[in-house]
Design a protein around this motif. Structure first.
Motif, PDB file in Angstrom:
ATOM      1  N   ALA A  54      -8.473  10.906 -37.353  1.00  0.00           N
ATOM      2  CA  ALA A  54      -8.614  11.935 -36.702  1.00  0.00           C
ATOM      3  C   ALA A  54      -7.212  12.607 -35.961  1.00  0.00           C
ATOM      4  CB  ALA A  54      -8.786  11.051 -34.967  1.00  0.00           C
ATOM      5  N   GLY A  55      -7.985  13.277 -34.894  1.00  0.00           N
ATOM      6  CA  GLY A  55      -6.589  14.923 -35.120  1.00  0.00           C
ATOM      7  C   GLY A  55      -6.484  14.472 -33.496  1.00  0.00           C
ATOM      8  N   VAL A  56      -5.043  15.203 -32.589  1.00  0.00           N
ATOM      9  CA  VAL A  56      -4.889  15.379 -31.865  1.00  0.00           C
ATOM     10  C   VAL A  56      -4.112  16.495 -31.210  1.00  0.00           C
ATOM     11  CG1 VAL A  56      -3.740  15.303 -29.409  1.00  0.00           C
ATOM     12  CG2 VAL A  56      -3.939  13.302 -30.716  1.00  0.00           C
ATOM     13  N   ARG A  57      -5.336  17.579 -30.617  1.00  0.00           N
ATOM     14  CA  ARG A  57      -5.437  18.973 -30.006  1.00  0.00           C
ATOM     15  C   ARG A  57      -4.991  19.186 -28.908  1.00  0.00           C
ATOM     16  NH1 ARG A  57      -2.974  18.349 -34.382  1.00  0.00           N
ATOM     17  NH2 ARG A  57      -3.053  19.664 -35.895  1.00  0.00           N
ATOM     18  N   PHE A  58      -4.396  20.723 -28.751  1.00  0.00           N
ATOM     19  CA  PHE A  58      -4.581  21.014 -26.952  1.00  0.00           C
ATOM     20  C   PHE A  58      -5.517  21.620 -26.871  1.00  0.00           C
ATOM     21  CE2 PHE A  58      -2.712  24.467 -23.778  1.00  0.00           C
ATOM     22  CZ  PHE A  58      -2.577  23.784 -23.231  1.00  0.00           C
ATOM     23  N   GLY A  59      -6.469  21.066 -25.641  1.00  0.00           N
ATOM     24  CA  GLY A  59      -7.547  21.773 -25.339  1.00  0.00           C
ATOM     25  C   GLY A  59      -9.074  21.658 -25.553  1.00  0.00           C
ATOM     26  N   ARG A  60      -9.588  21.874 -26.452  1.00  0.00           N
ATOM     27  CA  ARG A  60     -10.736  22.039 -26.662  1.00  0.00           C
ATOM     28  C   ARG A  60     -10.833  22.658 -28.303  1.00  0.00           C
ATOM     29  NH1 ARG A  60     -14.165  18.564 -24.760  1.00  0.00           N
ATOM     30  NH2 ARG A  60     -16.253  19.341 -26.206  1.00  0.00           N
ATOM     31  N   GLN A  61     -10.063  22.845 -28.978  1.00  0.00           N
ATOM     32  CA  GLN A  61      -9.126  23.980 -29.552  1.00  0.00           C
ATOM     33  C   GLN A  61      -9.330  22.724 -31.241  1.00  0.00           C
ATOM     34  OE1 GLN A  61      -5.994  24.980 -29.353  1.00  0.00           O
ATOM     35  NE2 GLN A  61      -5.835  26.563 -27.642  1.00  0.00           N
ATOM     36  N   VAL A  62     -11.168  22.429 -31.158  1.00  0.00           N
ATOM     37  CA  VAL A  62     -11.688  21.699 -32.420  1.00  0.00           C
ATOM     38  C   VAL A  62     -12.825  22.588 -33.083  1.00  0.00           C
ATOM     39  CG1 VAL A  62     -10.362  19.842 -31.923  1.00  0.00           C
ATOM     40  CG2 VAL A  62     -12.618  20.242 -30.814  1.00  0.00           C
ATOM     41  N   ALA A  63     -13.326  22.334 -34.439  1.00  0.00           N
ATOM     42  CA  ALA A  63     -14.464  22.549 -34.997  1.00  0.00           C
ATOM     43  C   ALA A  63     -15.172  22.045 -34.163  1.00  0.00           C
ATOM     44  CB  ALA A  63     -14.012  21.951 -36.363  1.00  0.00           C
ATOM     45  N   GLN A  64     -17.056  23.114 -34.584  1.00  0.00           N
ATOM     46  CA  GLN A  64     -17.875  22.178 -33.983  1.00  0.00           C
ATOM     47  C   GLN A  64     -18.898  21.501 -34.550  1.00  0.00           C
ATOM     48  OE1 GLN A  64     -20.253  25.260 -33.951  1.00  0.00           O
ATOM     49  NE2 GLN A  64     -19.765  26.662 -33.207  1.00  0.00           N
ATOM     50  N   ASP A  65     -17.945  20.776 -35.532  1.00  0.00           N
ATOM     51  CA  ASP A  65     -18.890  19.349 -35.434  1.00  0.00           C
ATOM     52  C   ASP A  65     -17.816  18.391 -35.923  1.00  0.00           C
ATOM     53  OD1 ASP A  65     -16.349  19.898 -37.896  1.00  0.00           O
ATOM     54  OD2 ASP A  65     -17.271  19.048 -39.467  1.00  0.00           O
ATOM     55  N   MET A  66     -16.542  18.216 -34.540  1.00  0.00           N
ATOM     56  CA  MET A  66     -15.726  16.781 -34.535  1.00  0.00           C
ATOM     57  C   MET A  66     -16.022  16.888 -33.192  1.00  0.00           C
ATOM     58  SD  MET A  66     -13.988  16.991 -36.503  1.00  0.00           S
ATOM     59  CE  MET A  66     -13.313  17.131 -38.258  1.00  0.00           C
ATOM     60  N   ILE A  67     -16.233  15.450 -33.095  1.00  0.00           N
ATOM     61  CA  ILE A  67     -16.022  14.921 -31.730  1.00  0.00           C
ATOM     62  C   ILE A  67     -14.756  14.786 -30.455  1.00  0.00           C
ATOM     63  CG2 ILE A  67     -16.833  13.159 -29.880  1.00  0.00           C
ATOM     64  CD1 ILE A  67     -19.271  12.720 -32.421  1.00  0.00           C
ATOM     65  N   ALA A  68     -15.104  15.094 -29.577  1.00  0.00           N
ATOM     66  CA  ALA A  68     -13.347  15.200 -29.182  1.00  0.00           C
ATOM     67  C   ALA A  68     -13.308  14.384 -27.336  1.00  0.00           C
ATOM     68  CB  ALA A  68     -13.031  17.011 -28.083  1.00  0.00           C
ATOM     69  N   THR A  69     -12.715  13.849 -27.377  1.00  0.00           N
ATOM     70  CA  THR A  69     -11.548  12.598 -26.303  1.00  0.00           C
ATOM     71  C   THR A  69     -11.332  12.914 -25.288  1.00  0.00           C
ATOM     72  OG1 THR A  69     -13.352  11.050 -27.554  1.00  0.00           O
ATOM     73  CG2 THR A  69     -11.948  10.047 -25.840  1.00  0.00           C
ATOM     74  N   PRO A  70     -10.788  13.483 -24.235  1.00  0.00           N
ATOM     75  CA  PRO A  70      -9.736  14.082 -23.730  1.00  0.00           C
ATOM     76  C   PRO A  70      -8.780  12.970 -23.706  1.00  0.00           C
ATOM     77  CG  PRO A  70     -11.295  13.104 -21.736  1.00  0.00           C
ATOM     78  CD  PRO A  70     -12.061  13.983 -22.987  1.00  0.00           C
ATOM     79  N   LEU A  71      -7.335  13.257 -24.060  1.00  0.00           N
ATOM     80  CA  LEU A  71      -6.523  12.375 -23.474  1.00  0.00           C
ATOM     81  C   LEU A  71      -5.239  12.293 -21.964  1.00  0.00           C
ATOM     82  CD1 LEU A  71      -5.070  11.910 -27.641  1.00  0.00           C
ATOM     83  CD2 LEU A  71      -6.757  10.109 -26.353  1.00  0.00           C
ATOM     84  N   GLY A  72      -5.432  11.447 -21.314  1.00  0.00           N
ATOM     85  CA  GLY A  72      -4.337  11.867 -20.132  1.00  0.00           C
ATOM     86  C   GLY A  72      -5.105  12.630 -19.521  1.00  0.00           C
ATOM     87  N   PRO A  73      -4.174  13.591 -18.749  1.00  0.00           N
ATOM     88  CA  PRO A  73      -4.389  14.593 -17.434  1.00  0.00           C
ATOM     89  C   PRO A  73      -4.588  16.099 -17.547  1.00  0.00           C
ATOM     90  CG  PRO A  73      -2.732  13.355 -16.972  1.00  0.00           C
ATOM     91  CD  PRO A  73      -3.074  12.162 -17.407  1.00  0.00           C
ATOM     92  N   SER A 125     -18.109  14.430 -37.055  1.00  0.00           N
ATOM     93  CA  SER A 125     -19.447  13.961 -35.877  1.00  0.00           C
ATOM     94  C   SER A 125     -20.481  12.532 -36.907  1.00  0.00           C
ATOM     95  CB  SER A 125     -20.051  14.871 -34.938  1.00  0.00           C
ATOM     96  OG  SER A 125     -19.777  15.622 -36.195  1.00  0.00           O
ATOM     97  N   ARG A 126     -19.610  12.488 -37.652  1.00  0.00           N
ATOM     98  CA  ARG A 126     -20.619  11.365 -39.142  1.00  0.00           C
ATOM     99  C   ARG A 126     -20.771   9.631 -38.356  1.00  0.00           C
ATOM    100  NH1 ARG A 126     -15.286  11.089 -42.333  1.00  0.00           N
ATOM    101  NH2 ARG A 126     -14.836   9.572 -42.056  1.00  0.00           N
ATOM    102  N   ARG A 127     -22.329   9.810 -38.258  1.00  0.00           N
ATOM    103  CA  ARG A 127     -22.604   8.563 -37.328  1.00  0.00           C
ATOM    104  C   ARG A 127     -21.417   7.682 -38.053  1.00  0.00           C
ATOM    105  NH1 ARG A 127     -28.608   6.034 -38.566  1.00  0.00           N
ATOM    106  NH2 ARG A 127     -28.319   4.754 -37.261  1.00  0.00           N
ATOM    107  N   TYR A 128     -21.285   6.971 -38.991  1.00  0.00           N
ATOM    108  CA  TYR A 128     -20.217   6.170 -40.110  1.00  0.00           C
ATOM    109  C   TYR A 128     -18.747   6.287 -38.820  1.00  0.00           C
ATOM    110  CZ  TYR A 128     -24.937   3.808 -40.639  1.00  0.00           C
ATOM    111  OH  TYR A 128     -26.572   3.696 -40.733  1.00  0.00           O
TER     112      TYR A 128
END
Length: 297
Positions: A143-162, A277-280
């Motif tokens: 996994a990785g962490v980036r500012f805002g939602r600056q991630v590739a389209q094939d990734m799932i993003a979850t916010p970390l904090g406020p 975003s792969r299934r497993y």
């Protein structure tokens, strides 16, 4: 063709991913000479050179590139198959590797990871602090962490904090000597502590108040490369710093630093944890993701 060992193929892939024998050896807990011998034996068994070696760099040959294109997905599937067995255990094990910028590591990721490791004592966590945008799959991260939602389209993003906010700060002593800027325009003529990114560019400072939006390229005598350094410089009276609020909240609270232009500092998106975003996913990564979703920020 002689029989091939799976760990030899994995070692070859690790050398390419890590960019050299030394880094790959450190990752795998073996010596560089042992890893070099492993690859030499693999090349001898295959009858073809896989790596071009110089005193300064290691790069795959065309044959190595071709093998790696087929090998990397296969090795990932094998790891996933082994990880699936982990779900039969009472407690997940394995390693979670995460790539993240320094500020996210300091104030969000480390507290989460420490809490997670207390809950899952059999899971190892490796966090690599890196401001550059990397291909987390190609580099072997879960996994990785980036500012805002600056991630590739094939990734799932979850916010970390406020949401986040930059703070403009200076020491009381500096402000006594140089005066207090009341608007971003007043920063001209002040010693602003500049940040140079790994790519070489200088960070710009963004301001907004109502409909007024302003971007300032800071000018000053001191240029640094991390928020920790900027904080130390501001405390030493070297100039005005521009860092995430988390770095200076305590110092502002006790009066060691004074926050400036607060009404010009807009809220920004939060950090986001992202993953393929792969299934497993491995049992250890699934446990970490569940822990993040339940974490009280």
């Amino acid at each position: 063709m002689p029989s091939l060992r799976l760990d030899s193929l994995d070692a070859f892939a690790a050398i390419v991913r890590c960019g050299g024998f030394r880094a790959a050896a450190a990752e795998r807990g073996v010596s560089s000479s042992a890893l070099s011998q492993t690859v030499s034996s693999l090349e001898h068994a295959l009858g073809i050179r896989l790596l071009n070696r110089t005193t300064r760099s290691v790069a795959p040959t065309s044959a190595g590139e071709r093998l790696l294109q087929r090998l990397a997905p296969a090795l990932a599937d094998i790891r996933l198959a082994l990880d699936d067995l982990d779900e039969l255990r009472d407690c997940p094990s394995g390693t979670v590797r995460i790539n993240a910028p320094g500020p996210a590591v300091d104030h969000v990721l480390c507290p989460i990871a420490f809490d997670f490791m207390r809950a899952y004592p059999d899971v190892k966590v490796e966090i690599v602090s890196d401001a550059a945008v990397v291909d987390i799959v190609a580099q072997g991260f879960d996994a990785g962490v980036r500012f805002g939602r600056q991630v590739a389209q094939d990734m799932i993003a979850t916010p970390l904090g406020p949401s986040l906010r930059y703070a403009i700060v200076a020491s009381p002593g500096y402000l006594e000597r140089r005066g207090t800027p009341l608007t971003p325009h007043d920063l001209t003529g002040h010693d602003c502590i500049r940040r140079r990114f790994p790519g070489g560019t200088i960070a710009t400072w963004h301001f907004a108040r109502k409909k007024d939006v302003l971007e300032v390229t800071p000018q000053g005598r001191l240029t640094l490369s991390s928020a920790h350094q900027e904080l130390q410089a501001a405390l030493a009276g070297q100039g005005i710093a521009h860092v995430f609020e988390d770095y200076v909240r305590a110092q502002v609270g006790v009066g060691a630093l004074v926050e400036l232009l607060r009404d010009w500092s807009p809220k920004l998106p939060s950090w986001h944890l992202y993953y393929p975003s792969r299934r497993y996913h491995s049992a250890s990564l699934k446990a970490f993701l569940d822990h993040v979703r339940a974490y009280k920020f």
